[in-house]
Design an enzyme around this catalytic site. Structure first.
Site, mmCIF file in Angstrom:
data_model
loop_
_atom_site.group_PDB
_atom_site.id
_atom_site.type_symbol
_atom_site.label_atom_id
_atom_site.label_comp_id
_atom_site.label_asym_id
_atom_site.label_seq_id
_atom_site.Cartn_x
_atom_site.Cartn_y
_atom_site.Cartn_z
ATOM 1 N N SER A 130 0.537 16.594 -32.100
ATOM 2 C CA SER A 130 -0.360 17.183 -32.554
ATOM 3 C C SER A 130 -1.668 16.509 -33.087
ATOM 4 O O SER A 130 -2.512 15.941 -32.223
ATOM 5 C CB SER A 130 0.238 18.048 -34.171
ATOM 6 N N LYS A 182 -9.674 35.983 -52.570
ATOM 7 C CA LYS A 182 -9.450 34.779 -53.209
ATOM 8 C C LYS A 182 -7.973 34.525 -53.337
ATOM 9 O O LYS A 182 -7.740 33.258 -53.107
ATOM 10 C CB LYS A 182 -10.220 34.635 -54.519
#
Length: 346
Positions: A130, A182
């Site tokens: 990764s 949010k």
């Protein structure tokens, strides 16, 4: 010097012999350093990065390294600092982590390579998975061991939902926001389809950045199709070679030996924090500094040997090959390693 001359007058024959050996060893070392200073050998820097890639600083006594731009910046700088530098070898061992820090480090290494006109070659140890492989692509070439884990070109986000658990126990989640999105992916609330779509969009963007980086770095050397290479799968070194993710099976020491032989001076930039970085990375490996430090240490060690010899009543006394006299610079005892017992792809 006057102290040493006075000391020599009072020495036994045994001590004078030892003193002569120590002085000869010191003289030989300084002559070699002086010759290399006048006619310097090619330099090769070996920079080792090991650990998970994440933001934040590290304590000098911490057992876990964090790889990010701020913890590696000076190490990268010092890797490109030696005079007559011909190559920087990056020895890499990382399971991955932050895409942003991976990108920052990779670009910083590339910028240094271009600025100094020095190639960077990457050598994978246990893994470059990764974000680790993202950094590996900063090199013009990548090598790995046969059993190294390479790839995992993907992006992952994980969390858990506990809204049913807290409901069962009569716990109420109270979240107030200014902005309807949010509090997305709140583990205390039921999962919303809109949250899933926004998160997938973010992951897709980051994944595409990763793919573009690999394709730009590896180019036509890639031999697998997108459906094979970019699913997040990792491979051993031999399979990674078949897919074009690495350029060969090799080790950093073996590569340097075959490429330069003994006509090279290897500068190993130490990882770690605090004093480890201060004393093992800050000094340019040239006679003007290191030679003088070595000389001081050699003379100090020789004096200790002489004092021991004067107090020794046994039948013989010899210098061990690993004594301080034979070792110009002592190794830093601090080392920071991560455990490779469990594999965790990021």
């Amino acid at each position: 010097m006057s102290f040493l001359l006075t000391k020599l007058k009072d020495m036994s024959l045994k001590s004078k012999i030892i003193s002569g050996v120590a002085t000869a060893a010191l003289a030989t070392y300084l002559v070699k350093e002086a010759e290399d200073y006048i006619n310097p050998k090619p330099r090769v820097s070996v920079l080792r990065l090991e650990g998970e890639i994440k933001a934040g600083n590290i304590s000098p006594v911490s057992a876990n390294m964090k790889i990010n731009l701020e913890t590696t910046r000076k190490m990268i700088d010092y890797a490109f600092k030696p005079k007559n530098l011909k190559l920087v070898c990056l020895s890499l061992n990382s399971p991955g982590g932050s895409p942003v820090q991976s990108d920052l480090i990779s670009q910083y290494i590339k910028d240094k390579s271009v600025k100094h006109g020095v190639d960077v070659i990457v050598f994978v140890e246990d893994m470059a998975a990764s974000g680790g492989y993202w950094i590996a692509c900063a090199g013009s070439q990548i090598y790995s061991c046969r059993s190294s884990l390479v790839g995992s070109i993907g992006v992952i986000y994980q969390n858990i939902g506990v809204h049913e658990l807290i409901k069962k126990h009569g716990i109420e989640s109270r979240v107030f926001t200014a902005g309807e999105n949010k509090a997305g992916m709140n583990p205390l609330e039921p999962l919303k389809e809109s949250d899933i779509q926004r998160l997938k969009s973010i992951l897709t963007d980051s994944h595409q950045h990763f793919i573009d980086h690999v394709k730009t770095s590896r180019g036509e050397r890639l031999k697998g199709d997108d459906e094979t290479l970019f699913t997040g799968e990792a491979w051993t070194g031999n399979k990674a070679l078949e897919l074009g993710l690495v350029d060969g099976i090799d080790t950093v020491d073996g590569y340097i030996e075959r490429t330069f032989g003994d006509k090279v001076k290897v500068y190993r930039v130490k990882s770690g924090g605090g004093l480890a970085n201060l004393f093992s990375a800050i000094f340019d490996p040239d006679f003007s500094i290191i030679g003088q430090l070595a000389a001081v240490q050699q003379l100090t060690a020789a004096n200790h040997q002489l004092l021991a010899a004067n107090e020794y009543d046994g039948p013989s006394f010899s210098l061990d090959q690993n004594s301080p006299i034979a070792t110009p610079i002592a190794e830093d005892p601090l080392a920071f390693k991560i455990s490779q017992e469990s594999l965790k792809m990021k």
